[in-house]
Design a protein around this motif. Structure first.
Motif, PDB file in Angstrom:
ATOM      1  N   THR A  31       0.443   7.254  -3.684  1.00  0.00           N
ATOM      2  CA  THR A  31      -0.463   6.078  -4.773  1.00  0.00           C
ATOM      3  C   THR A  31      -0.961   5.941  -3.158  1.00  0.00           C
ATOM      4  O   THR A  31      -0.166   5.686  -1.926  1.00  0.00           O
ATOM      5  CB  THR A  31       0.141   5.531  -5.540  1.00  0.00           C
ATOM      6  N   THR A  32      -2.378   5.090  -4.052  1.00  0.00           N
ATOM      7  CA  THR A  32      -2.591   4.139  -2.106  1.00  0.00           C
ATOM      8  C   THR A  32      -2.561   3.093  -2.182  1.00  0.00           C
ATOM      9  O   THR A  32      -2.639   2.453  -0.918  1.00  0.00           O
ATOM     10  CB  THR A  32      -4.503   3.822  -3.098  1.00  0.00           C
ATOM     11  N   ASP A  33      -0.816   2.513  -3.376  1.00  0.00           N
ATOM     12  CA  ASP A  33      -0.546   1.996  -2.298  1.00  0.00           C
ATOM     13  C   ASP A  33       1.174   2.401  -1.728  1.00  0.00           C
ATOM     14  O   ASP A  33       1.985   1.451  -2.208  1.00  0.00           O
ATOM     15  CB  ASP A  33       0.216   0.343  -3.496  1.00  0.00           C
ATOM     16  N   ASN A  34       1.256   3.490  -1.438  1.00  0.00           N
ATOM     17  CA  ASN A  34       2.438   4.195  -0.232  1.00  0.00           C
ATOM     18  C   ASN A  34       3.193   3.977  -1.902  1.00  0.00           C
ATOM     19  O   ASN A  34       4.416   3.587  -1.324  1.00  0.00           O
ATOM     20  CB  ASN A  34       2.808   3.023   0.645  1.00  0.00           C
ATOM     21  N   ARG A  35       3.523   4.651  -3.111  1.00  0.00           N
ATOM     22  CA  ARG A  35       4.719   5.075  -3.733  1.00  0.00           C
ATOM     23  C   ARG A  35       4.478   6.649  -3.734  1.00  0.00           C
ATOM     24  O   ARG A  35       3.514   7.165  -3.983  1.00  0.00           O
ATOM     25  CB  ARG A  35       4.315   4.380  -5.175  1.00  0.00           C
ATOM     26  N   GLN A  76       8.223  -0.773  -5.240  1.00  0.00           N
ATOM     27  CA  GLN A  76       7.763   0.116  -4.225  1.00  0.00           C
ATOM     28  C   GLN A  76       8.786   1.584  -4.933  1.00  0.00           C
ATOM     29  O   GLN A  76       8.426   2.447  -4.282  1.00  0.00           O
ATOM     30  CB  GLN A  76       7.988   0.467  -2.661  1.00  0.00           C
TER      31      GLN A  76
END
Length: 86
Positions: A31-35, A76
């Protein structure tokens, strides 16, 4: 190539991935939040192919040991995507 290698090769850092069972074949994105994002059906298939579990055992294992544990991994935690298409 492992899930970790794929993520690093794509240029992502600090992405939390599943480690006890890597589900390498089931990693489908970040994802865009590094998940990390995993496909539920591919996770089941991974356990059937690599651990020789039955379908029902694989589903039970993932639901109990992975899906249920995700909220405890924090913000996360990997995301497990379940398709709505049959």
């Amino acid at each position: 190539m492992t899930a970790e290698e794929r993520i690093l090769e794509a240029g992502y850092e600090d992405v939390v991935i599943f480690s006890d069972y890597s589900y390498d074949d089931a990693l489908i994105g970040v994802t865009t939040d590094n998940r990390a994002v995993y496909d539920y059906d591919k996770m089941v298939q991974h356990l059937i192919e690599h651990d020789k579990m039955t379908y029902d055992d694989a589903v039970d294992f993932i639901n109990y040991n992975t899906v249920r544990a995700c909220p405890y991994a924090g913000e996360q935690a990997p995301i497990i995507l379940r398709s709505i298409d049959e």
